[in-house]
Design an enzyme around this catalytic site. Structure first.
Site, PDB file in Angstrom:
ATOM      1  N   LYS A  22       0.835  -1.208   0.000  1.00 12.85           N
ATOM      2  CA  LYS A  22       0.000   0.000   0.000  1.00 12.85           C
ATOM      3  C   LYS A  22       0.869   1.256   0.000  1.00 12.85           C
ATOM      4  CE  LYS A  22      -1.443   1.633   4.165  1.00 12.85           C
ATOM      5  NZ  LYS A  22      -1.108   3.043   4.364  1.00 12.85           N
ATOM      6  N   ASN A  23       1.910   1.259   0.833  1.00  7.90           N
ATOM      7  CA  ASN A  23       2.713   2.476   0.974  1.00  7.90           C
ATOM      8  C   ASN A  23       3.604   2.749  -0.236  1.00  7.90           C
ATOM      9  OD1 ASN A  23       1.526   2.929   3.392  1.00  7.90           O
ATOM     10  ND2 ASN A  23       3.328   2.541   4.654  1.00  7.90           N
ATOM     11  N   CYS A 119      -3.991  12.873  13.968  1.00  9.66           N
ATOM     12  CA  CYS A 119      -4.017  11.458  13.624  1.00  9.66           C
ATOM     13  C   CYS A 119      -3.875  10.723  14.950  1.00  9.66           C
ATOM     14  CB  CYS A 119      -2.835  11.206  12.696  1.00  9.66           C
ATOM     15  SG  CYS A 119      -2.466   9.524  12.354  1.00  9.66           S
ATOM     16  N   ARG A 124       1.744  14.235  13.735  1.00  4.86           N
ATOM     17  CA  ARG A 124       2.043  13.983  12.325  1.00  4.86           C
ATOM     18  C   ARG A 124       1.878  15.217  11.437  1.00  4.86           C
ATOM     19  NH1 ARG A 124       0.070   8.065  10.496  1.00  4.86           N
ATOM     20  NH2 ARG A 124       1.844   8.282   9.135  1.00  4.86           N
ATOM     21  N   ASP A 308       5.711   0.405  11.928  1.00  4.29           N
ATOM     22  CA  ASP A 308       4.466  -0.239  11.496  1.00  4.29           C
ATOM     23  C   ASP A 308       4.385  -1.712  11.912  1.00  4.29           C
ATOM     24  OD1 ASP A 308       3.601   2.113  10.411  1.00  4.29           O
ATOM     25  OD2 ASP A 308       3.883   1.548   8.321  1.00  4.29           O
ATOM     26  N   ARG A 400      -8.010  -0.330   5.863  1.00  5.39           N
ATOM     27  CA  ARG A 400      -7.235   0.706   5.175  1.00  5.39           C
ATOM     28  C   ARG A 400      -5.968   0.116   4.552  1.00  5.39           C
ATOM     29  NH1 ARG A 400      -5.079   4.879   8.688  1.00  5.39           N
ATOM     30  NH2 ARG A 400      -3.942   5.130   6.759  1.00  5.39           N
TER      31      ARG A 400
END
Ligand code: UD1
Length: 422
Positions: A22-23, A119, A124, A308, A400
């Site tokens: 995804k990133n 967030c 952030r 993460d 997500r």
């Protein structure tokens, strides 16, 4: 809002195909704004953030198409862009919308992007993105919660990022490729998503050297063109399934992954006693053969241990013998999952950015609430070893960034179902 219902205690066994990252896909999709020609992207994960980015591009009047359902390939053509704006309604659900700022101002000389705002894992800010764009010659105004950037043409310069930022590096790289002259970016992020983006941009005609090192050198060009690109595998999804195999005492074979991107994660899991073998051709086997033992970890920028993966590691630490110390150095307030794990019986104490996890403790199923994407992954892993039933609320967070996580887990023996609430 959907919930997950997990009946813990099942040993996982079988093969899991890892999806595209995804990133890496998000900046690649934003980079499509740099050309009027069609860009074809393969190995796109079908997750909510990607759908949001596709909606954002469609809002700007890009043609976004896909031959399959669910889509894993996108064709994006930004020929007739008319709305050079990322509205709050879309940005508020996904910070990475800020990635459209650099490409838009570079190609159209104007962009209006809503500020992402707070967030759940800390403040952030995007100040470093904005400062770097200003150095490239953009005039920036912040008004009514929107960043407005204007520039006749961006001008190459030297930019030193005072702090390493992943999307900041990507945003400025995608602006610099169309700037006049040479841009030198210093103290860049090294995450594998950066060289992947640079590879795509190079195929589009950009001139980039050094992506994946702290210094990136870009010779600006006046125009880019269409191309085809395959997104790299998702290292965080792979890391999450490595923990799933280990924590359930199972054996999983992960396919379509890139072990080279998982160095720090594999090393840390091995330190905890997890058996992991890279079997070639993008496959990794994980087996629980030894008892799990505690280990200390600090989250760091790549090639360090990814923030993460911190919540997933914490779930594993609850089942390891001894005290594991976890230090979160990237984000403030990224321990929201800890209190939920404690409600399941975990022995965790938090002191500032240091979490101490004493294990092993039997976990018992409880209703818990997901607070962010990776926190939810940690709670799913805890649910897989808990006795009785764990209900996880707000699974839209996990949607997500994880492609069909419940189906992938069920296929290897987990008892997990999605329960839709009216
Ligand atoms: C990206 C990843 C996210 C990951 C994070 C760190 C994407 C879409 N998201 O997020 O999954 O957790 O990297 O690996 O790729 N900072 C500033 N000012 C800025 C930008 C960042 O102070 O302008 C700070 C942040 O608050 C944070 C640190 O820098 O403390 C690193 O953040 P950054 O690397 O920018 O994270 P993201 O790119 O948002």
């Amino acid at each position: 809002m959907d919930q997950f219902k997990i009946q813990g205690g099942r040993r996982l066994e079988g093969t899991v195909r890892i999806s595209g990252a995804k990133n890496a896909a998000l900046p690649a999709m934003a980079a499509c704004l740099l050309t009027a020609e069609t860009v074809r992207l393969h190995n796109i994960p079908h997750v909510r953030d990607i759908i949001t980015m596709a909606k954002l591009l469609a809002h700007m009047r890009c043609n976004v198409g896909s031959p399959d359902i669910p889509p894993s390939e996108f064709t994006i053509q930004a020929q007739n862009i008319s709305h050079i704006e990322a509205p709050y309604e879309l940005v508020k659900t996904m910070r990475a919308s800020i990635l459209t700022l650099g490409p838009l101002v570079a190609r159209f000389g104007y962009a209006r992007v809503s500020l992402p705002g707070g967030c759940s894992i800390g403040a952030r800010p995007v100040d470093l993105h904005i400062q770097a764009l200003e150095k490239l010659g953009a005039k920036i105004a912040v008004d009514h919660g929107y960043v407005e950037a204007r520039a006749d043409r961006l001008r190459g310069t030297t930019i030193h990022f005072p702090k390493i930022t992943v999307t900041g590096t990507e945003n400025i790289l995608t602006a610099a490729v169309l700037a006049e002259g040479e841009t030198i970016l210093e103290n860049c992020a090294l995450e594998p998503e950066i060289p992947d983006l640079a590879e795509l941009l190079t195929k589009m005609g950009a001139k980039i050297e050094g992506a994946g090192t702290p210094m990136i050198r870009v010779q600006g060009v006046s125009e880019l063109h269409g191309t085809t690109h395959t997104i790299i595998p998702d290292r965080i999804e792979a890391g999450t399934f490595l923990v799933a195999g280990a924590i359930t005492g199972g054996e999983l074979l992960l396919t379509s992954c890139e072990p080279g991107h998982l160095g720090a994660i594999i090393e840390k899991l091995r330190e905890c006693g997890v058996w992991i073998k890279c079997e070639g051709n993008g496959t990794i086997r994980v087996k629980a053969v030894n008892k799990l033992v505690a280990a200390d970890v600090a989250t760091l920028e790549y090639p360090g241990f990814a923030t993460d993966m911190q919540a997933q590691f914490m779930a594993l630490a609850t089942q390891a013998h001894g005290v594991s110390h976890i230090r979160e150095t990237i984000f403030e307030n990224r321990y929201l999952h800890a209190s939920e794990m404690m409600r399941m019986g975990a022995n965790i104490s938090i002191d500032g950015n240091l979490a101490s996890v004493t294990g092993p403790t039997p976990l018992s199923g409880a209703p818990v609430t997901a607070s962010d994407l990776r926190a939810s992954a940690g709670l799913v892993l805890a649910g897989l070893v808990a006795n009785n039933t764990t209900w996880i609320d707000r699974v839209y967070h996990i949607d997500r960034g994880y492609e069909q996580i419940e189906n992938k887990l069920r296929a290897v023996g987990a008892s997990i179902e999605r329960v839709s609430q009216a």
